[in-house]
Design a protein around this motif. Sequence first.
Motif, PDB file in Angstrom:
ATOM      1  N   GLU A  90     -42.043 -85.972 -12.173  1.00 11.09           N
ATOM      2  CA  GLU A  90     -41.461 -84.930 -11.349  1.00 11.09           C
ATOM      3  C   GLU A  90     -42.330 -84.569 -10.149  1.00 11.09           C
ATOM      4  OE1 GLU A  90     -38.820 -82.099 -13.891  1.00 11.09           O
ATOM      5  OE2 GLU A  90     -40.756 -82.308 -14.826  1.00 11.09           O
ATOM      6  N   MET A  91     -43.435 -85.245 -10.041  1.00  6.33           N
ATOM      7  CA  MET A  91     -44.320 -84.929  -8.934  1.00  6.33           C
ATOM      8  C   MET A  91     -43.714 -85.361  -7.605  1.00  6.33           C
ATOM      9  SD  MET A  91     -46.930 -83.230  -9.537  1.00  6.33           S
ATOM     10  CE  MET A  91     -48.295 -83.542  -8.427  1.00  6.33           C
ATOM     11  N   GLU A  92     -42.618 -86.064  -7.663  1.00  4.36           N
ATOM     12  CA  GLU A  92     -41.988 -86.502  -6.421  1.00  4.36           C
ATOM     13  C   GLU A  92     -41.694 -85.265  -5.573  1.00  4.36           C
ATOM     14  OE1 GLU A  92     -38.114 -88.937  -5.038  1.00  4.36           O
ATOM     15  OE2 GLU A  92     -38.754 -89.138  -7.099  1.00  4.36           O
ATOM     16  N   SER A  93     -42.468 -85.131  -4.592  1.00  3.10           N
ATOM     17  CA  SER A  93     -42.455 -83.876  -3.851  1.00  3.10           C
ATOM     18  C   SER A  93     -41.405 -83.906  -2.744  1.00  3.10           C
ATOM     19  CB  SER A  93     -43.850 -83.653  -3.291  1.00  3.10           C
ATOM     20  OG  SER A  93     -43.786 -82.840  -2.181  1.00  3.10           O
ATOM     21  N   SER A  94     -41.063 -82.730  -2.275  1.00  2.00           N
ATOM     22  CA  SER A  94     -40.093 -82.673  -1.185  1.00  2.00           C
ATOM     23  C   SER A  94     -40.716 -81.953   0.002  1.00  2.00           C
ATOM     24  CB  SER A  94     -38.843 -81.972  -1.650  1.00  2.00           C
ATOM     25  OG  SER A  94     -39.183 -80.723  -2.160  1.00  2.00           O
ATOM     26  N   VAL A 117     -34.939 -79.061   1.210  1.00  2.50           N
ATOM     27  CA  VAL A 117     -34.112 -78.582   0.104  1.00  2.50           C
ATOM     28  C   VAL A 117     -32.866 -79.440   0.079  1.00  2.50           C
ATOM     29  CG1 VAL A 117     -32.908 -76.647  -0.881  1.00  2.50           C
ATOM     30  CG2 VAL A 117     -34.923 -76.259   0.491  1.00  2.50           C
ATOM     31  N   ASN A 118     -32.565 -79.986  -1.081  1.00  5.43           N
ATOM     32  CA  ASN A 118     -31.343 -80.771  -1.197  1.00  5.43           C
ATOM     33  C   ASN A 118     -30.187 -79.843  -1.461  1.00  5.43           C
ATOM     34  OD1 ASN A 118     -32.948 -82.984  -0.972  1.00  5.43           O
ATOM     35  ND2 ASN A 118     -33.106 -83.304  -3.185  1.00  5.43           N
ATOM     36  N   LEU A 119     -29.171 -79.949  -0.648  1.00  2.00           N
ATOM     37  CA  LEU A 119     -28.021 -79.056  -0.841  1.00  2.00           C
ATOM     38  C   LEU A 119     -26.991 -79.684  -1.766  1.00  2.00           C
ATOM     39  CD1 LEU A 119     -27.642 -77.679   2.752  1.00  2.00           C
ATOM     40  CD2 LEU A 119     -28.744 -76.645   0.815  1.00  2.00           C
ATOM     41  N   PHE A 120     -27.446 -80.527  -2.656  1.00  4.14           N
ATOM     42  CA  PHE A 120     -26.535 -81.094  -3.651  1.00  4.14           C
ATOM     43  C   PHE A 120     -27.211 -80.988  -5.001  1.00  4.14           C
ATOM     44  CE2 PHE A 120     -28.944 -84.356  -1.442  1.00  4.14           C
ATOM     45  CZ  PHE A 120     -29.663 -84.926  -2.475  1.00  4.14           C
ATOM     46  N   ALA A 121     -26.432 -81.144  -6.031  1.00  6.18           N
ATOM     47  CA  ALA A 121     -26.994 -81.007  -7.373  1.00  6.18           C
ATOM     48  C   ALA A 121     -27.840 -82.229  -7.681  1.00  6.18           C
ATOM     49  CB  ALA A 121     -25.885 -80.872  -8.394  1.00  6.18           C
ATOM     50  N   SER A 122     -28.813 -82.016  -8.525  1.00  7.07           N
ATOM     51  CA  SER A 122     -29.644 -83.151  -8.885  1.00  7.07           C
ATOM     52  C   SER A 122     -28.795 -84.121  -9.691  1.00  7.07           C
ATOM     53  CB  SER A 122     -30.836 -82.693  -9.701  1.00  7.07           C
ATOM     54  OG  SER A 122     -30.381 -81.999 -10.833  1.00  7.07           O
ATOM     55  N   PRO A 123     -28.973 -85.404  -9.459  1.00  6.86           N
ATOM     56  CA  PRO A 123     -28.126 -86.379 -10.151  1.00  6.86           C
ATOM     57  C   PRO A 123     -28.333 -86.278 -11.654  1.00  6.86           C
ATOM     58  CG  PRO A 123     -29.980 -87.433  -9.063  1.00  6.86           C
ATOM     59  CD  PRO A 123     -29.954 -86.034  -8.584  1.00  6.86           C
TER      60      PRO A 123
END
Lengths: 433, 915
Positions: free
Chosen positions: A264-268, A243-249
């Motif tokens: 958007e398939m770039e998965s995390s 989980v990115n704790l920053f806003a999406s650019p």
Amino acid sequence: MAAPMEVMLSTDASGMLWNVCIWDFHSGTALQTYKGGSSGPRGLCCLSGQFLMSAAIGKPIIYIWALQKKEQQQQRIVCPGVVSCLAASPDNTLCAAGIAEKIHIWQTCSGYQLSVLSHHYQTVTCLCFTDDGSHLVSGGEDNLVMVWYTASILQPDSKMKSCEPLFVWSKHALPITDVHCGIGGARSRVVSASHDQTCKLWDLATGQLLCNFVFDSPVCSVAMDMAEYHLFAGCSDGNIYQVNLFASPVQMERHISKNKESEEMESSVFRGHSKPVTCLSVSMDGTVLASGSQDNTACIWHVNSKQKIRTLSHKGAVTNVVFTPTPANLLDSRSKPTFPLQSFKRHLLSAESDGGRNMGGEIAVRVPDQESTVEDEDRTRERVLIREAVKQQQRSSTNKPNEPSRQQLEQELERLTQTNRLLFKAAADLASR
Amino acid sequence: MAKGGRKNKEKRKDFQKVKFKVGKKKPQADNFTVTTFKSQAIQIREQLKSGPVDADEPTTLKKKNIHDLLCHLNHYNVSIRQSSIAGMKELLSAHPSLISQHLAILIDSLSILMTDKEDAVRKAGISLLQLVLQATPADRVGPFFPVLSAHLTCAMTHLQEDIQLDSLAILDLMLASYPRLLTGRSQELLTVFVQLISRQRKQSVGWTEGELDGGELAIKPGSRISSHKWRQKVLQRLRQFLTALLEEYFIKHSRQADSAAESDNYTVKIQEHKETNAPIFAPGSHAHGYRDEFILSLTSSSSSSTSCQDFSEPDNLLGFVRSLVPLLLQCWMEVAPKSQGHSQAHLHSVAVEILDGVLSVILLLWRWMQSVCEEKCNFSCMTQLQKLYHKKFVSHLLPCFPYTSHDAPARAKRSGKATPMTVVNLNLSACEIMSYFMSRGDISVPWLRRIMAYVLETCVEGGSLSSGHVQSLLGVVRRLVKVLPSEESVSDILQAVFSLYESCHVLSAHRQAAMQCLDELLTTHGTKHPSSRSVDSLFIQSLPELIRTLGSVSSKALQILLRRAAQRQAEALTCIQKHLKSFVDPESGVLLKLSADLQVHIIHLIHHADPLDLDTLRSLATCCHDNRMSAENVAYLVNILSTRLLEVGVSPYVDRKLPFNSADFISFLFSVSIGSTQFELASSDGQDSTSQDVGKPRPLPSNLTSVSIATKAGRPWQHHSAIVKSVCLGYSLISSKQQMWDLVQTLVIKLLNSQKTITCYTAYAVLHAANYLTTGKTYWRKEALNKLTDCCLATLYKVVSDDVMGIGSSDWSEAIWEEAVDMLVASKPVLMEMMQRIHAYVTDLTDPEHVHHVAMVIVRLLQTQRLSAILAQITDSAMQAVNSIMNHHLATEGSRWVAELQYESSVVLNVKLQR
């Protein structure tokens, strides 16, 4: 041997080959192994790079190794019960162990049992000190996360009232599996993971719930990187979610196309384990993530590309993976620990000191007699400078009686103004001529 | 000369005298204008409209519109004012929409009327104001409220006593309609109000120490402001005012607490296929606003000379309380029964009301003080207050404390039903006030014992209290428990509260409040004394009944039960054990009746149930198939049950027993995954065989495949796939995949043997499980191989035939096709078996449709990229299958699919076909 900056410790449940292994995680070579017994989940900690402590599975024992020695285990401490989790404070003075529903606190160098906290209702599953050691966070199977103020734990209270936790967080609905403290001492953020498929991010200063992360399957382990950019959660389906704790650019340009999904398939998700991921650790630079799973492997991941760099196979379920800066003693087998580690006493200090007052307050510390390191040199230099400065100060203060009196100063001033006037006059004459 | 003569002549002519002669007509003057004119009448059919505005304007009977009336509202003439008020009233009650249009000017002119010198005009003005205010919601009046309150203050401080008196009516009006707005200006208004009712007239109106006993309730003999009635009214007003004020205060604070709790709602759902961003401290990431207007104004701090002070400062409030309490006490003493000497029976009903008023005002003041102190974390003022009034209160309020006991029935007869209620109110507020003075030290004080006795009595009598009373009673109980030293007396109180809890109606709010209070008290005191332990167990045993009520109480009760279970309380665990089965019963159980978010709580209960027997699991599985249970919850349930296996997996040393038999659990998982019960499957089997639709593709004969697939409208496809996924996760947690496959395949065989028709959901679940658990190295049992081939072929056939007929629904057919292909890719034996079967039996087909569709299956398989490599390995059997179709007597040369088949097989299999 060229030492890496950081090494990784790992343990597994079987303990067949070794109990604790120190890995160079870049090359995947085992640098050092320590044998004897096996360690339970969340039961491994390293004391200032000099000792390794590990809590045995199913036995009321803590194993201790001095890092520089490679032989069999050197010390066993028998505890009042099976240790379910173990943590050492960052300054290595305290050791906290969860035994059933109680938390025992020992002073490492004396072995005194300083306090027993019994506020949990069920087994304590995880313990974590903040990075300045000011707070202790504990999670238990009773769905509660408690925050303790270390100073109040240690304070002997006159009324024999048990120490109260600073906060009791009761928003989880199922047993807590892991807690992780961020950086920032008393103002840090704490993440707790639970079987109820959530991770919760708490603010330690106010005790507020900041965010609630909901996952698809029960969360078994959680970690954040040093900068708290990412949160990693190891789930029981073998995936590690980021989980990115920053806003999406914010994108100033957008490409509109038909297959929008593919972008958007770039998965995390880190995929690769087939069984629950029980432990996670992030390296200091935040580029490497280590995970241990019940499928008997520990994996090293590259965080940015989400690739599995390396798989370290174990003989049993991996119970701990911990990144730690390379301890100096690991490299030099002749070095000695700078402090002794006493075996932990079974009774509270206060009860003990009733018998003999004389031993209270004295702590045996072995002063290192080895050659000074760079740090020590710095320190001595600093000390010399301070001494110089102090001398200067003293000298100036002794000079005080020799200071010119007010009269003298006034005369001086008078003289100067006169000279000045003369100068001005001469200059004016020159100019008018 | 001649010239000159003419000149003279003309001159003379100018000045010649005109001679008028009698009888002759007067000659007309030179400058005469004809003034006569002719006129003709114009007939107008209808009047010209004078303007669009005026005509529509509604008017009164006297033909006055609102503008005229507004002009006359403040006319200097009394009668005109009065008539315009009357007209306005008539107009506004007929056309209420006018009020909102002209609100600004209406309020301006009406508020001037508050201080009108004429009695009748003022009264009429007030009633008109009432009409206006009642029709306007608070947020509309908000902007005008400063004006209103300024005029109100004026009226309240007016020299004329009548105006003062009437201003109280206005205050009442505003209290009734806009309590929240009023509290905003409470500082001036309260001060003025207290001044009004007291006789204190100090130059500096700030609350100073000197005023401690300066006040005295205004009593003017002969004036209307002195009677009991008046006093009663004043007290009532004060009470209303303070209540409104406190309500506002608590709303504000609960909202702040909410905003803390609101961060709860900042929940991030992690998605697998997308990066998740959760900015924690980004600006505006969660703006939990306290959306209240703030108006910059010169009030408290800058203008200390005016009478307003900020009551959010404890010191200021202390001053206010100190000025008010003496007045109240005075009031009290006048009507209170003189202790001992007289019997309490003399308490008049009016007196009771006054006493009640006094007490409740004091109580409100204390509550206010308490909350202000809590807010500022500064309790010095509170303690100061306690010290000041402790003795006074004890000596005045308590001498004949339980005011009911002697004469409640008598009074009830005398003055209706309202009185006993107020007496209870009186007693309770006395209790609550005194509970502020309780401290751990002075436990032996007699008044405390009396209060405790009263509390016990009221709790036991219980049932008929109003909700406010229950709240305050429980508040007193909470404070009392804190003070009481011995566990024995605490357990007495616990028992009393429990009997109160029991006596309340199950669905009432009292029950909920009592439940919460009991829960709090029992968690701290529940285990300390044997009798309180028994209360504890009784309490827990009463919870399941509450859960079954399905009201708002049930979620609270569930939470309490869950918390107790999490704390491993034996009582709670046995209670769950006992009742769980009935909760999850598919017919009558509570699980399916609750809303989705409450179902989660029940699922948590299941987590705590220790031996989980087969029956319970079976009914759970049935519940899972129900549409009332959302797919998320099913997946959650499966996940949670699987987590019990987690710890066991760590090491053999950990001595943890599973709460369920793992074979039971596996069959539970399997039956959850197939999406419908065996019974349902059987029934659908029967239906299909009887009624064969013409439009639908007919199933293949049984020698090719023993099963057929039916479509079923159930829950959405994604949900089913999520459930199947979590079930597979559950499988993998139990044991190694190899072992699990051995177990699951027997289940699959059993299922497919017994069923002729399965739903597409079931087929998907079977295929997915097989794909998940098997690897290339898996050993296949013959029977399992057969059955899976059946399933695969039926699935492929179903998808293709639906496609050809054009009735396929895309979402599931695609997924299930993928799954079947995966199956074929992963396990060569299945593919082999399928090809052989087609080869062997295709000649038996008599229906051209069947042949066509089987051929299309082969075509599509050949087109699949992933499969081509594997097909190339088994060219022989694939060729045989293709050949047997091509040679079928129904495969006519010209048809398109034959050509397609020929082409595809030649491309993929690299073999030239011959017919």
